[in-house]
Design an enzyme around this catalytic site. Sequence first.
Site, mmCIF file in Angstrom:
data_model
loop_
_atom_site.group_PDB
_atom_site.id
_atom_site.type_symbol
_atom_site.label_atom_id
_atom_site.label_comp_id
_atom_site.label_asym_id
_atom_site.label_seq_id
_atom_site.Cartn_x
_atom_site.Cartn_y
_atom_site.Cartn_z
ATOM 1 C CB ALA A 120 8.813 3.519 -13.778
ATOM 2 C CD GLU A 128 5.393 12.465 -12.987
ATOM 3 O OE1 GLU A 128 6.542 12.002 -12.607
ATOM 4 O OE2 GLU A 128 5.560 13.503 -13.921
ATOM 5 C CB THR A 153 3.376 8.165 -7.269
ATOM 6 O OG1 THR A 153 2.118 8.187 -8.353
ATOM 7 C CG2 THR A 153 4.138 9.390 -7.814
ATOM 8 C CE LYS A 181 11.047 7.192 -13.707
ATOM 9 N NZ LYS A 181 9.826 6.874 -12.919
ATOM 10 C CB THR A 222 4.864 -4.367 -4.759
ATOM 11 O OG1 THR A 222 4.968 -4.908 -5.984
ATOM 12 C CG2 THR A 222 6.260 -3.597 -4.664
ATOM 13 C CB ILE A 254 -1.637 -6.017 -9.820
ATOM 14 C CG1 ILE A 254 -2.423 -5.356 -10.958
ATOM 15 C CG2 ILE A 254 -0.670 -5.148 -9.233
ATOM 16 C CD1 ILE A 254 -3.370 -4.352 -10.798
ATOM 17 C CB SER A 260 -4.160 -16.520 -2.315
ATOM 18 O OG SER A 260 -4.956 -17.465 -3.163
ATOM 19 C CG LEU A 290 -2.535 -1.549 -6.334
ATOM 20 C CD1 LEU A 290 -2.718 -2.567 -7.435
ATOM 21 C CD2 LEU A 290 -2.510 -0.017 -6.783
HETATM 22 C C1 LIG Z 1 -1.495 -0.387 -15.289
HETATM 23 C C2 LIG Z 1 -0.683 -0.288 -14.036
HETATM 24 C C3 LIG Z 1 0.593 0.247 -14.228
HETATM 25 C C4 LIG Z 1 1.324 0.399 -12.793
HETATM 26 N N1 LIG Z 1 2.682 0.790 -12.979
HETATM 27 C C5 LIG Z 1 3.277 1.165 -11.880
HETATM 28 C C6 LIG Z 1 4.725 1.963 -11.995
HETATM 29 O O1 LIG Z 1 5.336 1.981 -12.900
HETATM 30 N N2 LIG Z 1 5.164 2.107 -10.843
HETATM 31 C C7 LIG Z 1 4.539 2.153 -9.660
HETATM 32 O O2 LIG Z 1 5.175 2.631 -8.674
HETATM 33 N N3 LIG Z 1 3.147 1.636 -9.547
HETATM 34 C C8 LIG Z 1 2.874 0.985 -10.601
HETATM 35 N N4 LIG Z 1 1.484 0.418 -10.523
HETATM 36 C C9 LIG Z 1 0.764 0.158 -9.146
HETATM 37 C C10 LIG Z 1 1.611 -1.126 -8.689
HETATM 38 O O3 LIG Z 1 1.499 -2.171 -9.684
HETATM 39 C C11 LIG Z 1 0.873 -1.357 -7.165
HETATM 40 O O4 LIG Z 1 1.256 -0.463 -6.446
HETATM 41 C C12 LIG Z 1 2.040 -2.523 -6.723
HETATM 42 O O5 LIG Z 1 2.029 -3.658 -7.542
HETATM 43 C C13 LIG Z 1 1.279 -3.050 -5.470
HETATM 44 O O6 LIG Z 1 0.164 -3.715 -5.509
HETATM 45 P P1 LIG Z 1 -0.368 -4.434 -4.255
HETATM 46 O O7 LIG Z 1 0.687 -5.233 -3.567
HETATM 47 O O8 LIG Z 1 -1.137 -3.511 -3.484
HETATM 48 O O9 LIG Z 1 -1.670 -5.469 -4.868
HETATM 49 P P2 LIG Z 1 -1.330 -6.830 -5.602
HETATM 50 O O10 LIG Z 1 -0.026 -6.928 -6.344
HETATM 51 O O11 LIG Z 1 -2.497 -7.025 -6.449
HETATM 52 O O12 LIG Z 1 -1.340 -7.924 -4.347
HETATM 53 C C14 LIG Z 1 -2.460 -8.188 -3.904
HETATM 54 C C15 LIG Z 1 -2.224 -9.542 -2.841
HETATM 55 O O13 LIG Z 1 -3.377 -9.825 -2.243
HETATM 56 C C16 LIG Z 1 -3.674 -11.110 -2.258
HETATM 57 N N5 LIG Z 1 -4.995 -11.315 -1.992
HETATM 58 C C17 LIG Z 1 -5.884 -10.792 -2.769
HETATM 59 N N6 LIG Z 1 -7.191 -11.801 -2.403
HETATM 60 C C18 LIG Z 1 -6.792 -12.505 -1.710
HETATM 61 C C19 LIG Z 1 -7.618 -13.521 -0.948
HETATM 62 N N7 LIG Z 1 -8.886 -13.802 -1.093
HETATM 63 N N8 LIG Z 1 -6.876 -14.206 -0.246
HETATM 64 C C20 LIG Z 1 -5.442 -14.422 -0.010
HETATM 65 N N9 LIG Z 1 -4.811 -13.520 -0.806
HETATM 66 C C21 LIG Z 1 -5.401 -12.613 -1.381
HETATM 67 C C22 LIG Z 1 -2.879 -11.761 -3.555
HETATM 68 O O14 LIG Z 1 -2.605 -12.988 -3.671
HETATM 69 C C23 LIG Z 1 -1.713 -10.896 -3.515
HETATM 70 O O15 LIG Z 1 -0.787 -11.384 -3.093
HETATM 71 C C24 LIG Z 1 0.750 0.136 -11.788
HETATM 72 C C25 LIG Z 1 -0.519 -0.192 -11.566
HETATM 73 C C26 LIG Z 1 -1.379 -0.594 -12.653
HETATM 74 C C27 LIG Z 1 -2.785 -1.035 -12.701
#
Ligand SMILES: Cc1cc2nc3c(=O)[nH]c(=O)nc-3n(C[C@H](O)[C@H](O)[C@H](O)COP(=O)(O)OP(=O)(O)OC[C@H]3O[C@@H](n4cnc5c(N)ncnc54)[C@H](O)[C@@H]3O)c2cc1C
Length: 495
Positions: free
Chosen positions: A50, A340, A342, A78, A15, A45, A39, A331
């Site tokens: 929400a 919340e 966020t 929501k 995201t 994740i 990748s 993250l």
């Molecule tokens: C239990 C839980 C519930 C959640 N619920 C909510 C919610 O209700 N509302 C909300 O706002 N947020 C929520 N979140 C947080 C939300 O999921 C994240 O903020 C959001 O999905 C963003 O994730 P990200 O893009 O930072 O990481 P990720 O989705 O993990 O993406 C990481 C990216 O990096 C890439 N990557 C990693 N390593 C490599 C590598 N070596 N080579 C190439 N690519 C790589 C992966 O392929 C992927 O594309 C929740 C989180 C958790 C843990």
Amino acid sequence: MPTPIKKIVIAGGGTAGWMAAALIKKVLHQTVDVELVESEEVGIIGVGEATIPPLQIFNQFLGIDEKEFLSATKATIKLAIKFENWRVPGESYYHTFGAPGANMGFCDFQHHWLHAKQVGMQSSLWDFDLNYLCCNHNKFNKIKAQNPIHNLPYAYHFDSALYGKLLRKIAGNSGVIRTEGFIDEVKIAPKTGFIQALRLRSGEEISGDLFIDCTGIKALLIQKALKVGYEHWDHWLPANSAIVVPTERFENTLPYTRSIAHPAGWQWRIPLAHRNGNGFVYSSKYINDDDAHDVLMNNLDSKALEQPKKISFNTGRTIKQWHKNVVSIGLSSGFLEPLESTSIHLIQSGIIRLLKVFPNDGISEAVVDLYNTESKEEFETVRDFIILHYHVNQRNDSDFWRDMRNMDIPARLQQKIDVFKQSANIHNDNNDIFRDASWLQVMLGQGIMPQDYHPAAKVFNNEELINTLNKISQTKQQLLEPMLSHDDFLKRYTT
Ligand SMILES: Cc1cc2nc3c(=O)[nH]c(=O)nc-3n(C[C@H](O)[C@H](O)[C@H](O)COP(=O)(O)OP(=O)(O)OC[C@H]3O[C@@H](n4cnc5c(N)ncnc54)[C@H](O)[C@@H]3O)c2cc1C
């Protein structure tokens, strides 16, 4: 001499990565090239489901049609989060996106409400909140409000993997280059400590002037390569795990998230158009994984669609969200449990903050410091808001809740609680995502009843006061009556 920023490389396509790619290219279009590396082998994740209302602005800015968005991401409306069993088992309250009451002069509505209670009025604060009334009757309509009393602010529950796909299409159409590949190595210039390139397993190297770390919990650039360090907050927020599982959708789709407290954690229920999202957040200090699994699986109200999955996390934040030529967003920049909803908002505000101070001619310490100061404050105010829910509880059924009640809390939060307790006033911090109405609802909902209210609330005599409050309540009831059920709204609006 600082290097002008001509090329931005985004590492990660969750995201965070796709939100960053789509908005940065939209705003800076001709000025910069944007390349995103992700990748499929690693995946995302994919549990953020929400959101809070400002996501609407983000979507509007990208030109996303709301109807198309709702269909494409299987979204629902929501209006609030319902907190069940948080103060004591068996009781609940709502944190809505609305504001109870109306503007009534010098002091905020809660002062007038407290005055009215003192003279015998029985209504709860939420009886004056349109969002709450809609939640209670499972109704929704879009309202074009001229008058703030008619406002019905809302956000979405959605499938974040589908949102990523939608953004990927938008970003691709505006010229973002996507490269599939596993990042094997991060190359750093020995002299400056700046990142030069990402080396993929295929041998390809992707170079850039500014790198955005969206690699999720792995934080490949900001932590693994630049070793910025992490500030842990588990002494305030001890949850370090979640078990998640999707279930079949309900017949009647609720327009709010449910957050249900249990003796050693809390459970969410998020209604989407095609399924429900469920999870149990807990601390391994208070409950083991097997028992946590049982808490979740014994408290589902529809059939599980997959095997439950465990996710571990570290609550806290990276000490500098921007270091050298790397900005961490998503993250990789820190983790706050989803109480919340966020995280996606913090992604949005991180991207907007970067765009506002965008260092076209090259990165300077002053810009980096400004970005880091604001990000830190924003993260900390969200952290404090989350701690508030846990700390102000009256549960006596487990060590978990007793420990949360007895712990020391950050000084700024303590001050906010003390001020409210004494005077019903709420002090806002500049970078706080949550404004007065949010703090008010959670403080009251968790059981803090102010000892006094502002003397200016005495401007009304008893009769005037009750008449005014009755009028506000009637206005909101009248708005509620013609509304559709949430499901009917979704059906009519999206087809
Ligand atoms: C239990 C839980 C519930 C959640 N619920 C909510 C919610 O209700 N509302 C909300 O706002 N947020 C929520 N979140 C947080 C939300 O999921 C994240 O903020 C959001 O999905 C963003 O994730 P990200 O893009 O930072 O990481 P990720 O989705 O993990 O993406 C990481 C990216 O990096 C890439 N990557 C990693 N390593 C490599 C590598 N070596 N080579 C190439 N690519 C790589 C992966 O392929 C992927 O594309 C929740 C989180 C958790 C843990």
